[in-house]
Design an enzyme around this catalytic site. Structure first.
Site, PDB file in Angstrom:
ATOM      1  N   PRO A   2       0.696  -1.221  -0.025  1.00 43.26           N
ATOM      2  CA  PRO A   2       0.004   0.095  -0.084  1.00 43.26           C
ATOM      3  C   PRO A   2       0.933   1.302  -0.027  1.00 43.26           C
ATOM      4  CG  PRO A   2      -1.254  -1.574   1.226  1.00 43.26           C
ATOM      5  CD  PRO A   2      -0.091  -2.331   0.673  1.00 43.26           C
ATOM      6  N   LYS A  61      -0.246   6.574  -4.209  1.00 46.00           N
ATOM      7  CA  LYS A  61      -0.257   5.168  -4.193  1.00 46.00           C
ATOM      8  C   LYS A  61      -0.565   4.631  -5.603  1.00 46.00           C
ATOM      9  CE  LYS A  61      -1.959   5.420   0.609  1.00 46.00           C
ATOM     10  NZ  LYS A  61      -3.073   5.482   1.614  1.00 46.00           N
ATOM     11  N   HIS A  99      -3.673 -16.159  -6.055  1.00 45.08           N
ATOM     12  CA  HIS A  99      -4.592 -15.224  -6.353  1.00 45.08           C
ATOM     13  C   HIS A  99      -3.863 -14.316  -7.554  1.00 45.08           C
ATOM     14  CE1 HIS A  99      -6.953 -15.948  -2.899  1.00 45.08           C
ATOM     15  NE2 HIS A  99      -5.746 -16.076  -2.033  1.00 45.08           N
ATOM     16  N   ARG A 119      -6.986  -9.819  -1.595  1.00 46.57           N
ATOM     17  CA  ARG A 119      -8.274  -9.323  -1.317  1.00 46.57           C
ATOM     18  C   ARG A 119      -8.701  -8.651  -2.548  1.00 46.57           C
ATOM     19  NH1 ARG A 119      -7.530  -6.023   4.442  1.00 46.57           N
ATOM     20  NH2 ARG A 119      -9.572  -6.179   4.122  1.00 46.57           N
ATOM     21  N   LYS A 186      -9.497  23.529   7.629  1.00 48.77           N
ATOM     22  CA  LYS A 186     -10.590  22.290   7.823  1.00 48.77           C
ATOM     23  C   LYS A 186     -10.559  22.258   9.537  1.00 48.77           C
ATOM     24  CE  LYS A 186     -10.682  20.797   3.337  1.00 48.77           C
ATOM     25  NZ  LYS A 186     -11.635  20.246   2.530  1.00 48.77           N
TER      26      LYS A 186
END
Length: 312
Positions: A2, A61, A99, A119, A186
């Site tokens: 990730p 990413k 996978h 996943r 914010k």
DNA sequence: CTATTCACCTGGGTGC
DNA sequence: TGCACCCAGGTGAATA
């Protein structure tokens, strides 16, 4: 695999082992791996054939190969790894992973590129390249070397699905003052903004926790309550911890997070907060705590990172 | 509009 | 050994 450092490790592997080669065949299994591609897996497989790989590029990413099709403008084969995606460079006769969802074969009979994803949150899409909406006037040298590594700019543009992603802290297009302004405006938990890929990209749960620990800021603090210099320091810590992780080949706790040759990085040994629940803080010795945040985990030192009284 | 939550998946670890 | 349950480096569509 990730976050930014792990994705960059993969990008470098692709730059080394895939760029410059010509695709002869693509094999996509199932609908899901190409669900983000308009024409589905058959269209994707058809259209990448005979393309030459011009570059391996990245923002945050998101990772993509710039493909030069014979009778078309260059397109991007966008590859997002999701939570568990791997890109592996292996001989075609290597055993098939459980996978395995996609393979690319090249005309040199060298090793093939495989997309493996337990996943299935990751996927592939072939999309047009657009001018970079975050491109900034660059100073000085005219180095347009491709490869898209940190600091080199995206000379081929940005794929459509990446247009809404903000620059990451390791690229030239990163606009630090602007990100500080956005965050300061914010009234939202600062960790939420670190994880918001439309504000600053590349940071995920590990490096958000590490940057907050280094900065001595609790992630639930409203960004608007921090000073601009404090936000700047937090962003600098995020950039630095990701650079350090990259130098160690990324973070991996298991065989799910590997480079294109299947090897793990070892930054997990250097983590100070993420996954350190109950262990002593490296600065003050207090036990690192874990709490739920945004349906996931946050790890922090209760002494170094004081918890705001009011929930953000 | 913006801010949050939730669904999308498989598998490893843990405790009964 | 089995099984229920919790947990996991992300994203964006669906809600409030």
């Amino acid at each position: 695999m990730p976050e930014l450092p792990e994705v960059e490790v993969v990008r470098r592997g692709l730059a080394q082992h895939v760029v410059g080669r010509r695709v002869v065949a693509a094999d996509l299994s199932g609908q899901r791996v190409a669900r983000r591609h308009d024409g589905g897996p058959v269209d994707l497989a058809t259209r990448v054939r005979q393309s030459e790989v011009l570059a391996a590029d990245r923002r945050g990413k998101y990772l993509w190969l710039v493909l030069d099709a014979p009778d078309d403008d260059p397109h991007a084969l966008v590859m997002h790894l999701g939570m568990s995606g791997q890109l592996l460079v292996e001989p075609a006769d290597a055993p098939r992973e459980k996978h395995l969802h996609a393979t690319l074969d090249f005309d040199d009979d060298g090793p093939q590129l495989r997309f493996v994803d337990q996943r299935t949150f990751g996927g592939l899409a072939l999309t047009p390249l657009l001018p970079d909406p975050h491109q900034r006037a660059h100073h000085g040298d005219a180095d347009h070397g491709h490869g898209g590594g940190p600091g080199r700019g995206h000379v081929h543009g940005i794929p459509e699905p990446v247009a809404h992603i903000a620059p990451d802290p390791l690229e030239d297009a990163f606009d630090r003052p602007r990100v500080i302004r956005t965050m300061k405006s914010k009234n939202v938990a600062v960790k939420r903004l670190l994880l918001d890929q439309g504000v600053v990209s590349g940071i995920g749960n590990i490096y958000a926790d590490e940057a907050l620990w280094r900065a001595g800021v609790h992630g639930r603090r409203p960004a608007s309550a921090l000073t601009r210099p404090a936000i700047g320091r937090l962003l600098d810590h995020a950039a630095e911890v990701m650079r350090e992780a990259l130098a160690q080949g990324g973070t991996s706790f298991d065989a799910l997070y590997v480079n294109v040759n299947g090897a793990s990085g070892y930054f997990d040994r250097s983590l100070d907060a993420y996954g350190q629940t109950g262990r002593p803080c490296a600065r003050c010795g207090s036990a690192i705590r874990r709490e739920e945040f945004m349906n996931r985990s946050s790890h922090f030192c209760p002494r170094c990172q004081t918890v705001p009284r009011v929930r953000a």
